[in-house]
Design a protein around this motif. Structure first.
Motif, mmCIF file in Angstrom:
data_model
loop_
_atom_site.group_PDB
_atom_site.id
_atom_site.type_symbol
_atom_site.label_atom_id
_atom_site.label_comp_id
_atom_site.label_asym_id
_atom_site.label_seq_id
_atom_site.Cartn_x
_atom_site.Cartn_y
_atom_site.Cartn_z
ATOM 1 N N ILE A 41 -18.474 -6.916 -8.684
ATOM 2 C CA ILE A 41 -17.234 -6.522 -8.023
ATOM 3 C C ILE A 41 -17.407 -6.539 -6.511
ATOM 4 N N ARG A 42 -18.546 -6.075 -6.017
ATOM 5 C CA ARG A 42 -18.779 -6.128 -4.571
ATOM 6 C C ARG A 42 -18.830 -7.566 -4.077
ATOM 7 N N THR A 43 -19.452 -8.441 -4.862
ATOM 8 C CA THR A 43 -19.506 -9.852 -4.488
ATOM 9 C C THR A 43 -18.110 -10.476 -4.493
ATOM 10 N N SER A 44 -17.319 -10.146 -5.510
ATOM 11 C CA SER A 44 -15.960 -10.679 -5.585
ATOM 12 C C SER A 44 -15.105 -10.160 -4.432
ATOM 13 N N TYR A 45 -15.318 -8.917 -4.039
ATOM 14 C CA TYR A 45 -14.584 -8.357 -2.905
ATOM 15 C C TYR A 45 -14.923 -9.105 -1.616
ATOM 16 N N SER A 46 -16.207 -9.387 -1.441
ATOM 17 C CA SER A 46 -16.624 -10.146 -0.261
ATOM 18 C C SER A 46 -16.034 -11.552 -0.279
ATOM 19 N N LYS A 47 -15.995 -12.172 -1.450
ATOM 20 C CA LYS A 47 -15.414 -13.512 -1.559
ATOM 21 C C LYS A 47 -13.916 -13.488 -1.259
ATOM 22 N N ALA A 48 -13.235 -12.432 -1.689
ATOM 23 C CA ALA A 48 -11.796 -12.334 -1.407
ATOM 24 C C ALA A 48 -11.539 -12.191 0.095
ATOM 25 N N LEU A 49 -12.364 -11.371 0.774
ATOM 26 C CA LEU A 49 -12.225 -11.247 2.229
ATOM 27 C C LEU A 49 -12.437 -12.588 2.920
ATOM 28 N N SER A 50 -13.455 -13.303 2.475
ATOM 29 C CA SER A 50 -13.739 -14.606 3.060
ATOM 30 C C SER A 50 -12.615 -15.595 2.762
ATOM 31 N N ALA A 51 -12.020 -15.486 1.571
ATOM 32 C CA ALA A 51 -10.929 -16.397 1.201
ATOM 33 C C ALA A 51 -9.709 -16.192 2.088
ATOM 34 N N VAL A 52 -9.460 -14.936 2.496
ATOM 35 C CA VAL A 52 -8.340 -14.675 3.412
ATOM 36 C C VAL A 52 -8.588 -15.393 4.739
ATOM 37 N N ASP A 53 -9.801 -15.292 5.244
ATOM 38 C CA ASP A 53 -10.122 -15.922 6.530
ATOM 39 C C ASP A 53 -10.058 -17.443 6.440
ATOM 40 N N ALA A 54 -10.673 -18.004 5.380
ATOM 41 C CA ALA A 54 -10.658 -19.458 5.223
ATOM 42 C C ALA A 54 -9.245 -19.965 4.953
ATOM 43 N N GLY A 55 -8.483 -19.212 4.150
ATOM 44 C CA GLY A 55 -7.112 -19.625 3.862
ATOM 45 C C GLY A 55 -6.215 -19.595 5.086
ATOM 46 N N SER A 56 -6.400 -18.586 5.947
ATOM 47 C CA SER A 56 -5.599 -18.528 7.175
ATOM 48 C C SER A 56 -5.947 -19.690 8.099
ATOM 49 N N GLN B 85 -5.208 -11.965 -0.361
ATOM 50 C CA GLN B 85 -4.863 -10.625 0.133
ATOM 51 C C GLN B 85 -4.627 -9.658 -1.027
ATOM 52 N N LYS B 86 -4.004 -10.126 -2.089
ATOM 53 C CA LYS B 86 -3.797 -9.270 -3.262
ATOM 54 C C LYS B 86 -5.124 -8.903 -3.907
ATOM 55 N N ARG B 87 -6.044 -9.869 -3.976
ATOM 56 C CA ARG B 87 -7.358 -9.576 -4.557
ATOM 57 C C ARG B 87 -8.123 -8.575 -3.697
ATOM 58 N N VAL B 88 -8.033 -8.717 -2.378
ATOM 59 C CA VAL B 88 -8.700 -7.768 -1.481
ATOM 60 C C VAL B 88 -8.195 -6.355 -1.744
ATOM 61 N N LYS B 89 -6.892 -6.199 -1.837
ATOM 62 C CA LYS B 89 -6.313 -4.872 -2.078
ATOM 63 C C LYS B 89 -6.732 -4.328 -3.434
ATOM 64 N N LEU B 90 -6.741 -5.195 -4.448
ATOM 65 C CA LEU B 90 -7.123 -4.755 -5.789
ATOM 66 C C LEU B 90 -8.582 -4.298 -5.833
ATOM 67 N N TYR B 91 -9.477 -5.077 -5.233
ATOM 68 C CA TYR B 91 -10.894 -4.704 -5.232
ATOM 69 C C TYR B 91 -11.125 -3.449 -4.387
ATOM 70 N N TYR C 162 -14.300 -10.321 9.174
ATOM 71 C CA TYR C 162 -13.275 -11.067 8.462
ATOM 72 C C TYR C 162 -11.903 -10.789 9.051
ATOM 73 N N ARG C 163 -11.059 -11.806 8.987
ATOM 74 C CA ARG C 163 -9.688 -11.631 9.430
ATOM 75 C C ARG C 163 -8.847 -11.263 8.196
ATOM 76 N N SER C 164 -9.060 -10.062 7.703
ATOM 77 C CA SER C 164 -8.395 -9.655 6.470
ATOM 78 C C SER C 164 -6.934 -9.302 6.685
ATOM 79 N N SER C 165 -6.563 -8.867 7.878
ATOM 80 C CA SER C 165 -5.178 -8.487 8.162
ATOM 81 C C SER C 165 -4.454 -9.690 8.763
ATOM 82 N N VAL C 166 -3.811 -10.460 7.911
ATOM 83 C CA VAL C 166 -3.116 -11.672 8.323
ATOM 84 C C VAL C 166 -1.642 -11.527 7.982
#
Length: 339
Positions: free
Chosen positions: A298-313, A253-259, A130-134
């Motif tokens: 929570i693990r599933t939501s964390y994975s979705k947040a990582l994917s959302a960062v990549d798709a959003g970028s 990105q905020k959700r990734v950090k929170l999870y 994932y491209r989590s660091s954007v």
């Protein structure tokens, strides 16, 4: 015969043709960027799906062990039938979740194959992280990048230039053009000369049809105004796309950090505590199942947040028509492979 328009007319006609080529190139670049963004989103979906599959398999293994233990303890009277049924229901819900994951995976693979021009049923292997660091620039900077690089805006600007050139060309139509003609005729037998030659020089008089030329000029001026209005409207729409994509990336990105920093460590600690309490006969089986389900969510939501960062970028880069600035830090996600 051959007509010789003035040099200014010829130059403007050539410039209009060049403007058409430039607009077509921008349209092609816009299509390329749309396909690229769709490919990135499909890849992000497949990476997330692979993560969720892995989490599903881990959770299923844990629940199978819990169910086996509950059945063994049910025969000795240590747990109730309700606890056994609860474990069986949780396992059944996992199987339902697996069906949904398989549907999502197959759909994403078919979409990716279609984007690559392949058969939807061909096998696809995705490897990456994932491209989590954007790094998300300011809104003003994103809008500046869009004005410079967004192909649709560039095409509309070229359309304005083309309309202006056509307007000037319509005005130049009032200037006369020269036509040179030459001919040869074979005369009948007995004529003074069997060969006859002809040459003529003519000039048209556009001023005799001024009303038509004035109408063409007004039409060209109106086309320029329409193109400018389209550019203004499209620019506003692009700025809205930028803001929406920017909000989506920043929220993800905020959700990734929170999870990562809070919810996931808490859920793992709660699961370990529930497991230890149940193994030492100090906790209920219900609490163990609930903590397992919470950890999976929570693990599933964390994975979705990582994917959302990549798709959003990907959507943000599509909105500005250029890549985002590369961060100086290396993404912490491990490389994943989906087959």
């Amino acid at each position: 015969q051959q007509t010789f328009p003035g040099k200014e007319k010829r130059d403007l006609r050539g410039k209009v043709a060049v403007d058409d080529v430039g607009a077509a190139s921008d349209e092609l670049e816009s299509l390329r960027q749309q396909v690229s963004a769709a490919v990135r989103e499909a890849c992000a979906t497949l990476l997330r799906n692979a993560d969720e599959m892995r989490l599903h398999n881990q959770q299923a293994a844990v629940l199978n062990e819990a169910l086996s233990a509950a059945l063994a303890e049910y025969t000795t009277g240590k747990v109730s039938q309700a606890d056994v049924l609860r474990a069986q229901m949780a396992l059944t819900r996992l199987n339902e979740h697996l069906v949904e994951l398989e549907e999502e995976r197959d759909t994403a693979r078919a979409q990716l194959n279609a984007l690559m021009g392949r058969s939807p049923e061909e096998a696809v292997e995705i490897a990456g992280s994932y491209r989590s660091s954007v790094t998300v620039p300011s809104t003003d900077e994103l809008e500046r990048l869009a004005i410079e690089h967004r192909p649709e805006l560039a095409a509309l600007r070229k359309q304005i230039v083309k309309s202006g050139d056509q307007s000037r060309l319509a005005r130049l139509a009032m200037k006369p053009d020269l036509t040179v003609a030459a001919g040869y005729m074979l005369m009948p037998t007995g004529s003074f000369s069997r060969s006859a030659y002809m040459a003529e020089l003519t000039m048209n008089l556009p001023s005799l049809n001024r009303a038509r030329h004035d109408g063409e000029t007004k039409q060209a001026d109106a086309a320029t105004d329409v193109a400018q209005a389209e550019l203004d409207a499209r620019t506003s729409a692009v700025f809205l796309e930028i803001r929406q994509a920017q909000i989506a990336v920043q929220s993800a990105q905020k959700r990734v950090k929170l999870y990562r920093d809070t919810l996931l460590p808490q859920a793992e600690a709660a699961f370990k505590a529930s497991t230890a309490a149940y193994q030492n006969n100090r906790g209920e089986f219900r609490n163990l199942i609930d903590s397992q389900n919470l950890l999976l969510d929570i693990r599933t939501s964390y994975s979705k947040a990582l994917s959302a960062v990549d798709a959003g970028s990907a959507q943000l880069e599509l909105a500005i028509g250029a890549p985002l600035p590369s961060p100086n830090i290396t993404p912490s996600s491990n490389q994943r492979t989906d087959k």
